[in-house]
Design a protein around this motif. Structure first.
Motif, PDB file in Angstrom:
ATOM      1  N   GLU A 196       0.827  -1.207   0.000  1.00 26.60           N
ATOM      2  CA  GLU A 196       0.000   0.000   0.000  1.00 26.60           C
ATOM      3  C   GLU A 196       0.861   1.257   0.000  1.00 26.60           C
ATOM      4  N   TYR A 197       1.958   1.222   0.754  1.00 25.93           N
ATOM      5  CA  TYR A 197       2.837   2.391   0.798  1.00 25.93           C
ATOM      6  C   TYR A 197       3.459   2.650  -0.576  1.00 25.93           C
ATOM      7  N   ILE A 198       3.944   1.608  -1.222  1.00 23.14           N
ATOM      8  CA  ILE A 198       4.540   1.766  -2.551  1.00 23.14           C
ATOM      9  C   ILE A 198       3.499   2.315  -3.525  1.00 23.14           C
ATOM     10  N   SER A 199       2.276   1.807  -3.429  1.00 22.55           N
ATOM     11  CA  SER A 199       1.209   2.282  -4.309  1.00 22.55           C
ATOM     12  C   SER A 199       0.919   3.756  -4.079  1.00 22.55           C
ATOM     13  N   SER A 200       0.889   4.170  -2.823  1.00 21.43           N
ATOM     14  CA  SER A 200       0.639   5.581  -2.518  1.00 21.43           C
ATOM     15  C   SER A 200       1.794   6.462  -2.983  1.00 21.43           C
ATOM     16  N   LEU A 201       3.005   5.898  -2.977  1.00 21.65           N
ATOM     17  CA  LEU A 201       4.188   6.656  -3.368  1.00 21.65           C
ATOM     18  C   LEU A 201       4.141   7.018  -4.854  1.00 21.65           C
ATOM     19  N   VAL A 202       3.687   6.087  -5.681  1.00 23.30           N
ATOM     20  CA  VAL A 202       3.694   6.306  -7.139  1.00 23.30           C
ATOM     21  C   VAL A 202       2.324   6.704  -7.679  1.00 23.30           C
ATOM     22  N   LYS A 203       1.345   6.830  -6.813  1.00 21.58           N
ATOM     23  CA  LYS A 203      -0.032   7.059  -7.259  1.00 21.58           C
ATOM     24  C   LYS A 203      -0.160   8.276  -8.155  1.00 21.58           C
ATOM     25  N   CYS A 271      13.733   9.738  -2.011  1.00 19.90           N
ATOM     26  CA  CYS A 271      13.888  10.000  -0.579  1.00 19.90           C
ATOM     27  C   CYS A 271      14.385   8.773   0.178  1.00 19.90           C
ATOM     28  N   HIS A 272      14.262   7.610  -0.420  1.00 21.56           N
ATOM     29  CA  HIS A 272      14.730   6.380   0.220  1.00 21.56           C
ATOM     30  C   HIS A 272      16.153   6.018  -0.204  1.00 21.56           C
ATOM     31  N   LEU A 273      16.733   6.794  -1.075  1.00 21.76           N
ATOM     32  CA  LEU A 273      18.118   6.576  -1.503  1.00 21.76           C
ATOM     33  C   LEU A 273      18.901   7.851  -1.207  1.00 21.76           C
ATOM     34  N   ARG A 274      19.390   7.969  -0.010  1.00 23.94           N
ATOM     35  CA  ARG A 274      20.050   9.217   0.373  1.00 23.94           C
ATOM     36  C   ARG A 274      21.123   8.964   1.419  1.00 23.94           C
ATOM     37  N   TRP A 275      22.036   9.894   1.484  1.00 18.42           N
ATOM     38  CA  TRP A 275      23.072   9.878   2.507  1.00 18.42           C
ATOM     39  C   TRP A 275      22.480  10.411   3.808  1.00 18.42           C
ATOM     40  N   PRO A 276      22.921   9.935   4.964  1.00 18.00           N
ATOM     41  CA  PRO A 276      22.385  10.461   6.231  1.00 18.00           C
ATOM     42  C   PRO A 276      22.493  11.979   6.272  1.00 18.00           C
ATOM     43  N   SER A 277      21.386  12.640   6.604  1.00 14.20           N
ATOM     44  CA  SER A 277      21.333  14.102   6.501  1.00 14.20           C
ATOM     45  C   SER A 277      21.558  14.831   7.812  1.00 14.20           C
ATOM     46  N   ALA A 338      25.205  -0.709   7.824  1.00 11.33           N
ATOM     47  CA  ALA A 338      25.108  -1.972   8.562  1.00 11.33           C
ATOM     48  C   ALA A 338      23.737  -2.620   8.461  1.00 11.33           C
ATOM     49  N   ASP A 339      22.708  -1.838   8.124  1.00 14.54           N
ATOM     50  CA  ASP A 339      21.353  -2.371   7.956  1.00 14.54           C
ATOM     51  C   ASP A 339      21.114  -2.885   6.542  1.00 14.54           C
ATOM     52  N   LEU A 340      22.169  -2.959   5.731  1.00 14.89           N
ATOM     53  CA  LEU A 340      22.111  -3.377   4.326  1.00 14.89           C
ATOM     54  C   LEU A 340      21.366  -2.365   3.462  1.00 14.89           C
ATOM     55  N   ARG A 341      21.299  -1.149   3.938  1.00 13.63           N
ATOM     56  CA  ARG A 341      20.611  -0.072   3.210  1.00 13.63           C
ATOM     57  C   ARG A 341      21.583   0.607   2.256  1.00 13.63           C
ATOM     58  N   PHE A 342      21.123   0.853   1.028  1.00 12.70           N
ATOM     59  CA  PHE A 342      21.950   1.559   0.056  1.00 12.70           C
ATOM     60  C   PHE A 342      21.929   3.049   0.366  1.00 12.70           C
ATOM     61  N   HIS A 467      14.334  -2.024  -2.450  1.00 11.21           N
ATOM     62  CA  HIS A 467      15.153  -2.694  -1.426  1.00 11.21           C
ATOM     63  C   HIS A 467      15.180  -1.854  -0.147  1.00 11.21           C
ATOM     64  N   ASN A 468      15.429  -0.563  -0.285  1.00 14.02           N
ATOM     65  CA  ASN A 468      15.483   0.319   0.886  1.00 14.02           C
ATOM     66  C   ASN A 468      14.121   0.502   1.534  1.00 14.02           C
ATOM     67  N   ILE A 469      13.069   0.558   0.711  1.00 14.72           N
ATOM     68  CA  ILE A 469      11.722   0.715   1.268  1.00 14.72           C
ATOM     69  C   ILE A 469      11.377  -0.464   2.176  1.00 14.72           C
ATOM     70  N   LEU A 470      11.721  -1.665   1.753  1.00 12.31           N
ATOM     71  CA  LEU A 470      11.458  -2.843   2.583  1.00 12.31           C
ATOM     72  C   LEU A 470      12.180  -2.742   3.928  1.00 12.31           C
ATOM     73  N   ILE A 471      13.364  -2.136   3.915  1.00 12.48           N
ATOM     74  CA  ILE A 471      14.122  -1.950   5.160  1.00 12.48           C
ATOM     75  C   ILE A 471      13.513  -0.824   5.988  1.00 12.48           C
ATOM     76  N   ASP A 472      13.218   0.290   5.343  1.00 10.59           N
ATOM     77  CA  ASP A 472      12.658   1.439   6.058  1.00 10.59           C
ATOM     78  C   ASP A 472      11.298   1.132   6.673  1.00 10.59           C
ATOM     79  N   MET A 473      10.525   0.272   5.994  1.00 13.95           N
ATOM     80  CA  MET A 473       9.202  -0.101   6.496  1.00 13.95           C
ATOM     81  C   MET A 473       9.276  -1.196   7.561  1.00 13.95           C
ATOM     82  N   LYS A 474      10.498  -1.690   7.798  1.00 20.03           N
ATOM     83  CA  LYS A 474      10.683  -2.807   8.735  1.00 20.03           C
ATOM     84  C   LYS A 474       9.697  -3.931   8.404  1.00 20.03           C
ATOM     85  N   ASP A 475       9.676  -4.294   7.126  1.00 20.48           N
ATOM     86  CA  ASP A 475       8.707  -5.263   6.633  1.00 20.48           C
ATOM     87  C   ASP A 475       8.897  -6.618   7.320  1.00 20.48           C
ATOM     88  N   GLU A 476       7.835  -7.069   7.970  1.00 20.09           N
ATOM     89  CA  GLU A 476       7.921  -8.308   8.751  1.00 20.09           C
ATOM     90  C   GLU A 476       8.049  -9.538   7.858  1.00 20.09           C
TER      91      GLU A 476
END
Length: 520
Positions: A196-203, A271-277, A338-342, A467-476
């Motif tokens: 649902e989040y991905i769908s809302s992102l590209v809606k 926004c999901h592919l960024r350097w720590p701000s 370390a979280d395997l995030r790009f 890939h990053n969205i799945l990490i950011d969403m803490k997908d179970e």
């Protein structure tokens, strides 16, 4: 033939049927003992299988599928004219009852009996009882209807209503059979919440450009359908024709939808592919990296992987894309935490280029040279000794003030050998990230047949963002999957021919001395 053989031995003498006088099934007698009920039902089930023609079986199959997929309470009953009706019980969604006429001229004589037709209902219960809680509710809508109550999760808890089940088109349901969350998760490798989040992102982007997409039956596709098609293409890695065939779509439609989705992700998912701000984010990243092997003030690991391609012989640039293992490939270079995030990616360069060349052509390299990266807090290792922020890389990268690589040579000191082991251990986060990326999004894992080299970088970027969205969403769902540690590409190690940078050598020596006193 299996079910027919099973019930054939239980056939009994045919009993006369009482003609129906009402249009709704209203059981008025107490239920018979289970053994009697089962014998009677098995006989009638066998009759149905033997005498129903193909058209009737198709209608029953459609009805069972419809009942099986609905997320809210369903009622099926016999309407006027011996029609079987299905109502999803969700008028707020604008869903109309589904009617399957049973009194047309193709119906076999035996099925004109309301009593015979009534026995279709228990047959349907057998198909859905494993996934649904079935009950009889005299107070249900449409009077004396059989009710399929809320779907039940595998752990026994009731699944809350989810609008996604109503939004998926029938061709998705029939192709993939999405009756519950478990099937959905095994298909997409993500939770419904993430979908649902991905769908809302590209809606906004997709609906603004999508015009008249439909399946081969002419049914229009909504937003969820478009996203599901794109994720199916990216996740399976199958050809356009295979994906189209499995989804009842023209392969051109699959290609257009995938292009629309990747274009939208390029705009909306950056926004999901960024350097720590913020300083807090940077410190969190460095803290997690240090827990891996003890490297202090490390901001990540840089690594390169190859996306294999098969280009046309007529493509004059094909040799440019041939890498050191003689494969035609496109490179993906990324910095991973370390979280395997790009945290930063560079995609699109030919496989013939070295890690050093790709890094030096990147925007990230330019920003480092300008002092706009790795300018955070210094770390004091001992009195009078402090170090800047940095990342680590393998022997294919140059030694730079912000990029630390292993020592090279056969005769290394104890501290140098230990330093190399710790760098290698930390470097594995990047290898794991690439392995997880390619296992989730197989379009970049498999050999790509004559891809559009101008579009492929966008596909790679989209896969990295997902890939990053799945990490950011803490997908179970993702947390319950097991991934390998390597991509399966057995490339020989590369060695950078460039000389070591002096400031980089000083930083590496400080780290080596510090780590010599740290337990592995």
């Amino acid at each position: 033939m299996g079910p027919i053989r099973r019930f054939k031995s239980r056939r009994r003498a045919e009993q006369p049927h009482t003609p129906a006088s009402t249009t709704l099934v209203t059981p008025s007698l107490p239920p018979p003992p289970f053994s009697d009920w089962w014998n009677d039902f098995s006989q009638r089930f066998y009759d149905i299988l033997v005498f129903m023609n193909h058209a009737r079986l198709q209608k029953i199959s459609t009805l069972v599928q419809h009942i099986h997929d609905v997320r809210t309470k369903c009622v099926f009953f016999l309407g006027p004219g011996l029609d079987i009706k299905v109502h999803p019980g969700a008028p707020s969604l604008g869903l109309e009852p589904m009617t399957l006429p049973m009194n047309d001229s193709t119906v076999d004589p035996f099925s004109k009996s309301l009593k015979d037709l009534f026995w279709v209902c228990p047959m349907m219960f057998l198909f859905v009882k494993l996934a649904r809680k079935v009950c009889f509710d005299p107070s249900a809508p449409h009077s004396h209807g059989f009710v399929l109550s809320e779907p039940v999760w595998s752990n026994g808890s009731v699944n809350p209503y989810n609008p996604l089940a109503h939004e998926f088109k029938s061709w998705i349901r029939s192709s993939y059979e999405i009756p519950d969350s478990e099937s959905f998760e095994s298909m997409f490798k993500m939770s419904m919440k993430t979908f649902e989040y991905i769908s809302s992102l590209v809606k906004e982007e997709m609906l603004a450009k999508a015009s008249g997409f439909s399946d081969l039956s002419g049914d229009p596709l909504n937003l969820y359908d478009l996203v599901a098609v794109a994720l199916r293409r990216l996740g399976s890695g199958e050809s356009l024709s295979l994906v189209g065939e499995s989804l009842n779509l023209n392969q051109t439609t699959v290609a257009q939808i995938t292009k629309l989705f990747t274009d939208a992700m390029e705009v909306r998912a950056v926004c999901h592919l960024r350097w720590p701000s913020t300083e807090a984010e940077v410190e969190e990243v460095k803290g997690k990296m240090e827990t891996i092997s003890g490297l202090p003030n490390c901001c990540g690991a840089i690594e390169t992987t190859h996306i294999l391609m098969c280009l046309s012989i007529a493509d004059r640039s094909s040799n440019v894309w041939r890498d050191r293992e003689n494969n035609q490939s496109m490179t993906l270079q990324a910095i991973v935490d370390a979280d395997l995030r790009f945290r930063d990616i560079v995609a699109g360069w030919p496989g013939s280029l070295t890690d050093e060349t790709i890094h030096k052509k990147s925007t990230f390299f330019r920003l480092c040279q300008e002092g706009k990266k790795f300018n955070g807090k210094k770390r004091e290792l001992s009195e009078g000794t402090e170090i800047e922020e940095f990342i680590i890389g393998n022997s294919g990268f140059p030694l730079l003030p912000w990029l630390i690589t292993p020592y090279q040579g056969d005769e290394l000191s104890y501290s140098e050998a230990k330093f190399n082991r710790m760098v290698t251990k930390t470097q594995k986060v990047a290898q794991k990230a690439f392995a997880k990326l390619k296992e989730n999004w197989k379009i970049i894992q498999k050999l790509m047949w004559r891809p559009d080299k101008d579009r492929l970088p966008k596909i790679i970027l989209t896969c990295c963002a997902l890939h990053n969205i799945l990490i950011d969403m803490k997908d179970e769902v993702q947390e319950g999957l097991v991934f390998s540690d390597r991509t399966g590409l057995n490339y020989r190690p590369a060695f950078c021919a460039a000389g070591d940078d002096h400031n980089g050598s000083v930083l590496r020596e400080k780290l080596s001395v510090y780590l010599s006193g740290v337990e592995e």
